[in-house]
Design a protein around this motif. Structure first.
Motif, short mmCIF file in Angstrom:
data_model
loop_
_atom_site.label_atom_id
_atom_site.label_comp_id
_atom_site.label_asym_id
_atom_site.label_seq_id
_atom_site.Cartn_x
_atom_site.Cartn_y
_atom_site.Cartn_z
N LYS A 88 0.80 -1.21 -0.03
CA LYS A 88 0.20 0.03 -0.07
C LYS A 88 0.78 1.32 0.14
N ILE A 89 1.89 1.05 -0.57
CA ILE A 89 3.06 2.44 -0.66
C ILE A 89 2.40 3.37 -1.33
N LYS A 90 2.52 4.72 -0.76
CA LYS A 90 2.03 5.83 -1.23
C LYS A 90 3.34 6.75 -1.67
N ASP A 91 4.21 6.81 -0.80
CA ASP A 91 5.28 7.68 -0.77
C ASP A 91 6.89 7.01 -0.72
N VAL A 92 7.55 7.16 -1.50
CA VAL A 92 9.06 6.88 -1.25
C VAL A 92 10.00 7.90 -1.13
N GLU A 93 10.63 8.18 0.10
CA GLU A 93 11.12 9.47 0.47
C GLU A 93 12.39 9.49 -0.38
N ASN A 94 12.67 10.63 -0.77
CA ASN A 94 13.91 10.89 -1.64
C ASN A 94 15.18 10.59 -0.91
N GLY A 95 15.96 9.90 -1.38
CA GLY A 95 17.33 9.29 -0.90
C GLY A 95 17.03 7.94 -0.46
N SER A 96 16.07 7.47 -0.40
CA SER A 96 15.65 6.01 0.33
C SER A 96 16.65 4.86 -0.39
N PHE A 97 17.11 5.04 -1.67
CA PHE A 97 17.61 3.86 -2.27
C PHE A 97 19.13 4.50 -2.53
N ALA A 98 19.48 5.50 -2.11
CA ALA A 98 20.94 6.11 -1.90
C ALA A 98 22.01 5.10 -1.43
N SER A 99 21.51 4.58 -0.62
CA SER A 99 22.44 3.57 0.18
C SER A 99 22.48 2.10 -0.28
N THR A 100 21.96 1.98 -1.57
CA THR A 100 21.81 0.65 -2.28
C THR A 100 22.39 0.89 -3.39
N PRO A 101 23.59 1.15 -3.97
CA PRO A 101 24.00 1.42 -5.20
C PRO A 101 23.96 0.24 -6.09
N ASN A 102 24.08 -0.91 -5.40
CA ASN A 102 24.22 -2.04 -6.41
C ASN A 102 22.82 -2.77 -6.83
N LEU A 103 21.78 -1.93 -6.56
CA LEU A 103 20.31 -2.44 -7.01
C LEU A 103 20.30 -2.63 -8.40
N ARG A 104 19.71 -3.87 -8.97
CA ARG A 104 19.57 -4.26 -10.29
C ARG A 104 18.15 -4.49 -10.54
N GLU A 105 17.19 -4.47 -9.44
CA GLU A 105 15.84 -4.94 -9.84
C GLU A 105 15.05 -4.55 -8.93
N ILE A 106 13.79 -3.62 -9.04
CA ILE A 106 13.15 -3.46 -8.14
C ILE A 106 11.63 -3.51 -8.55
N HIS A 107 10.91 -4.08 -7.53
CA HIS A 107 9.48 -4.46 -7.76
C HIS A 107 8.59 -3.59 -6.94
N LEU A 108 7.92 -2.70 -7.50
CA LEU A 108 6.86 -1.57 -6.71
C LEU A 108 5.56 -1.62 -7.48
#
Length: 349
Positions: free
Chosen positions: A245-265
């Protein structure tokens, strides 16, 4: 006399190799029966099949773990039975056991000393049972633990104590909420794959192992992603947050995960493309379909500086969103591998 002597000589030499008679008579030799090697036909529980240190006892309507399991067994398959309990001595003597499959039984109780002698156990499958908590004192040697589809509501602080070799933890489809995970429950672990999907989580779990490569939290009740949620997961490569039920993703939330290759939202309540995706250098797959996204900006996915190296997207899904796809600028997907990598349209209220 000479004839008789010759006859006698012939009789005496019937068994000789140089006998030239047309039909030589050979002496009957009685052979003593020899016992087959003991490892060819090991002792085996009634109804089960035993071969090459594998004991197959699945689909037998067993109500308990059978006795007389060979002591050198490495794989014990007890799936699809009606076992209700793992008793103290059920696995006694199985010091070589490597894998134990107990899926789809009715197990609700595990004795604290049940795994005392299985110090080489690497794979333990307890999915589709009636467990209400993670069994205590599990082997520290475990590399893979699956407790999918049980009745676990709580993960105790010491549930995984000393399990430094555990790499895969599957605990989906349990009625587990965010408060049910005690602080320090995952302390000291080096898990690479964690699945806590189909539960009752309302927030991103805190204190998960920092070594995670894959984290699956799909089909929960998470409403937002905050700046601190993924700060410790620097090696995270695959993230599943679909069907929440995600409405918001705060800016910078993924900044600490530089190796992300796949995101499911997918199948959430997002109104905009989550900020920060363009900064993820290795990101290749983004699922954003079935949200409430009304507009896609030109720099939502790709870096603004052309010199910045970025892996090409192999999949961006934006269908089933109220975005007017004909208003999306072509340059928005300038870092996609091709037209077939982007999916738009098909929105219905």
């Amino acid at each position: 006399m000479m004839i008789n002597d010759e006859d006698d000589d012939d009789d005496d030499n019937d068994d000789n190799d140089d006998n030239n008679s047309l039909f030589p008579i050979k002496r009957t030799v009685t052979m003593r029966p020899t016992k087959p090697p003991t490892d060819m036909f090991p002792e085996c529980p009634f109804g089960c099949q035993c071969y090459l240190r594998v004991v197959q006892c699945s689909d037998l309507d067993l109500i308990s773990i059978p006795s007389k399991i060979p002591s050198d067994t490495r794989l014990l398959d007890l799936q699809n039975n009606k076992i209700r309990e793992i008793k103290e001595n059920d696995l006694k003597g199985l010091t070589s056991l490597y894998a134990l499959y107990l899926n789809n039984n009715k197990i609700s109780k595990v004795h604290p000393k049940a795994f005392q002698q299985t110090k080489k156990l690497k794979r333990l499958y307890l999915s589709h049972n009636h467990l209400t908590e993670v069994p205590s004192k599990l082997p520290k040697s475990l590399a893979e633990l699956r407790i999918h589809d049980n009745r676990v509501k709580k993960i105790q602080k010491d549930a995984f104590k000393g399990m430094h070799s555990l790499h895969v933890l599957e605990m989906s489809a349990n009625p587990l909420n965010s408060s049910g995970i005690e602080p320090g429950a995952f302390e000291g672990m080096t898990v690479f794959h964690v699945r806590l999907a189909e539960a009752k989580l309302t927030t991103i779990p805190k204190g998960l192992p920092s070594t995670i490569y894959e984290l699956h939290l799909d089909h929960n009740k998470i409403s937002s992603v905050e700046l601190e949620d993924f700060k410790r997961y620097k090696d995270l490569q695959r993230l599943g947050l679909g069907y929440n039920k995600i409405k918001d993703v705060e800016n910078g939330s993924f900044a600490s995960t530089p190796n992300l290759r796949e995101i499911h939202l997918e199948s959430n309540k997002l109104k905009i493309v989550p900020p920060g995706l363009a900064d993820l250098r290795y990101l290749q797959v983004v699922y954003l379909h079935a949200n409430n996204i009304v507009k896609v900006e030109v720099n939502d996915f790709c870096p603004t500086e052309p010199r910045v190296k970025k892996s090409l997207y192999s999949g961006i899904s934006l269908f089933s969103n109220p975005v007017k796809y004909w208003e999306v600028q072509p340059a928005t997907f300038r870092c996609a591998a091709g037209r077939s990598s982007v999916h738009l349209g098909n929105f219905r209220k």
